[in-house]
Scaffold this motif. Structure first.
Motif, mmCIF file in Angstrom:
data_model
loop_
_atom_site.group_PDB
_atom_site.id
_atom_site.type_symbol
_atom_site.label_atom_id
_atom_site.label_comp_id
_atom_site.label_asym_id
_atom_site.label_seq_id
_atom_site.Cartn_x
_atom_site.Cartn_y
_atom_site.Cartn_z
ATOM 1 N N ILE A 73 0.852 -1.208 0.000
ATOM 2 C CA ILE A 73 0.000 0.000 0.000
ATOM 3 C C ILE A 73 0.879 1.247 0.000
ATOM 4 O O ILE A 73 1.840 1.337 0.766
ATOM 5 N N LEU A 74 0.526 2.196 -0.866
ATOM 6 C CA LEU A 74 1.144 3.527 -0.798
ATOM 7 C C LEU A 74 0.028 4.559 -0.730
ATOM 8 O O LEU A 74 -0.896 4.537 -1.564
ATOM 9 N N ALA A 129 6.720 2.669 -6.139
ATOM 10 C CA ALA A 129 5.958 1.677 -5.365
ATOM 11 C C ALA A 129 5.480 0.563 -6.288
ATOM 12 O O ALA A 129 5.629 -0.624 -5.975
ATOM 13 N N ALA A 130 4.908 0.946 -7.432
ATOM 14 C CA ALA A 130 4.309 -0.069 -8.314
ATOM 15 C C ALA A 130 5.351 -1.090 -8.778
ATOM 16 O O ALA A 130 5.054 -2.287 -8.860
ATOM 17 N N LYS A 131 6.563 -0.631 -9.034
ATOM 18 C CA LYS A 131 7.572 -1.591 -9.519
ATOM 19 C C LYS A 131 7.957 -2.608 -8.444
ATOM 20 O O LYS A 131 8.493 -3.654 -8.737
ATOM 21 N N ARG A 132 7.643 -2.280 -7.181
ATOM 22 C CA ARG A 132 7.952 -3.207 -6.075
ATOM 23 C C ARG A 132 6.731 -3.989 -5.603
ATOM 24 O O ARG A 132 6.843 -4.835 -4.715
ATOM 25 N N ARG A 188 3.110 -8.594 -6.157
ATOM 26 C CA ARG A 188 1.880 -9.410 -6.098
ATOM 27 C C ARG A 188 0.631 -8.533 -6.041
ATOM 28 O O ARG A 188 -0.328 -8.846 -5.365
ATOM 29 N N GLY A 189 0.663 -7.424 -6.768
ATOM 30 C CA GLY A 189 -0.475 -6.504 -6.747
ATOM 31 C C GLY A 189 -0.378 -5.553 -5.569
ATOM 32 O O GLY A 189 0.521 -5.676 -4.728
ATOM 33 N N GLY A 190 -1.299 -4.604 -5.513
ATOM 34 C CA GLY A 190 -1.253 -3.650 -4.414
ATOM 35 C C GLY A 190 -2.298 -2.567 -4.595
ATOM 36 O O GLY A 190 -3.144 -2.631 -5.506
ATOM 37 N N ALA A 191 -2.244 -1.588 -3.715
ATOM 38 C CA ALA A 191 -3.222 -0.494 -3.776
ATOM 39 C C ALA A 191 -2.514 0.835 -3.489
ATOM 40 O O ALA A 191 -1.716 0.936 -2.555
ATOM 41 N N ILE A 192 -2.824 1.814 -4.325
ATOM 42 C CA ILE A 192 -2.270 3.157 -4.155
ATOM 43 C C ILE A 192 -3.434 4.132 -4.036
ATOM 44 O O ILE A 192 -4.393 4.045 -4.819
ATOM 45 N N VAL A 193 -3.355 5.031 -3.070
ATOM 46 C CA VAL A 193 -4.359 6.096 -2.961
ATOM 47 C C VAL A 193 -3.622 7.436 -2.961
ATOM 48 O O VAL A 193 -2.655 7.632 -2.212
ATOM 49 N N ASN A 194 -4.071 8.327 -3.816
ATOM 50 C CA ASN A 194 -3.497 9.669 -3.918
ATOM 51 C C ASN A 194 -4.482 10.684 -3.332
ATOM 52 O O ASN A 194 -5.685 10.578 -3.563
ATOM 53 N N GLY A 205 -2.498 -5.934 -11.400
ATOM 54 C CA GLY A 205 -3.252 -6.131 -10.161
ATOM 55 C C GLY A 205 -3.064 -5.015 -9.150
ATOM 56 O O GLY A 205 -3.312 -5.184 -7.954
ATOM 57 N N ILE A 206 -2.639 -3.859 -9.651
ATOM 58 C CA ILE A 206 -2.453 -2.710 -8.746
ATOM 59 C C ILE A 206 -3.598 -1.735 -8.965
ATOM 60 O O ILE A 206 -3.801 -1.241 -10.080
#
Ligand code: NAD
Length: 233
Positions: free
Chosen positions: A72-73, A111-114, A117-123, A161-162
């Motif tokens: 998560i970022l 963040a996305a390159k790391r 296994r997918g993830g979630a980003i909120v700006n 999957g992000i």
């Protein structure tokens, strides 16, 4: 494992504490030293100037080295200062651009390159991105850019999957709002919000928590206004 930028104060601190209580390992990244405070919340701290791309890269690297993964970022770090467009200044505009655009863009990329296994980003954007406000042009232009970055990132990283989403607050009771926009705070609470009050950082944190959780597993590329109905009235 979650990174919350600007997590030492206001909305970011509420988000960091909420995610920590929900079981995430949280790294707070802030330009000001909030190490002791972060530790008291059970979070880690890394001093980071998010307007410096190298520091954002080092932040993501260090987080993965420490925890073995990044899920998560939350790109929350922000600054505010009002000025009429007639008094706009390149140096001030550039400060907004470096943190809100370059900082967010770099955070998403690093963040996305790391997120293997997918993830979630909120700006974190702002209501000023979708409506005009006297004196907020320089700030608002960069906050509108955050909505655009969110959409592009959702398109480009969806196949990995992000999920990438955006939360746009109205007026929230934080040092930033109280110090930089006291007039807006007073008028907003009484006149503009449908709920008749400004928001609390915890009310933003609840929405961000939803956005990064599996409950929002089919939500990406979206901007949610959390403004007490201001933009609807
Ligand atoms: P705040 O001032 O309470 O917290 C912002 C945090 O960001 C601080 O801890 C600060 O040290 C940190 N920060 C500033 N520059 C940084 C940098 N270069 N690198 C890393 N950290 C940095 O403000 P807040 O109200 O909690 O704002 C959080 C976000 O919400 C910002 O992006 C802001 O634009 C947005 N927002 C706030 C409101 C509001 O009414 N409070 C409304 C709309 C949008």
């Amino acid at each position: 494992m979650a990174i919350v930028t600007g997590g030492g104060s206001g909305i970011g601190s509420a988000i960091a504490q909420r995610l920590q209580r929900a079981g995430a390992r949280v790294v707070i990244a802030d330009i000001h030293d909030h190490e002791a405070q972060a530790a008291s919340w059970g979070c880690e701290f890394r001093r980071t100037d998010c307007a410096q791309p190298d520091e954002v890269t080092a932040l993501c690297e260090a987080a993965v080295e420490r925890f073995g993964k990044l899920d998560i970022l939350v790109n929350n770090a922000g600054i505010a200062q009002g000025a009429l467009l007639a008094n706009s200044e390149p140096a001030r505009s550039e400060r907004f651009w470096r943190l809100h655009i370059l900082g967010v863009q770099t955070g998403i990329r690093e963040a996305a390159k790391r997120m293997t296994r997918g993830g979630a980003i909120v700006n974190i954007s702002s209501i000023t991105a979708v409506r005009g406000f006297v004196q907020w042009g320089e700030y608002a232009a960069t906050k509108a850019g955050i909505i655009s970055l969110t959409q592009t990132a959702a398109v480009e990283y969806g196949p990995a999957g992000i999920r990438v989403n955006c939360v746009a607050p109205g007026i929230i009771d934080t040092p930033l709002a109280m110090n930089e926009a006291p007039d807006m705070v007073a008028r907003n609470a009484n006149v503009f919000t449908l709920l008749g009050r400004i928001g609390r950082p915890e009310e933003l944190a609840a929405v961000v928590h939803f956005m990064v959780s599996d409950d929002a597993s089919y939500v990406t590329g979206q901007t949610l206004l959390v403004d007490g109905g201001w933009s609807a009235g």
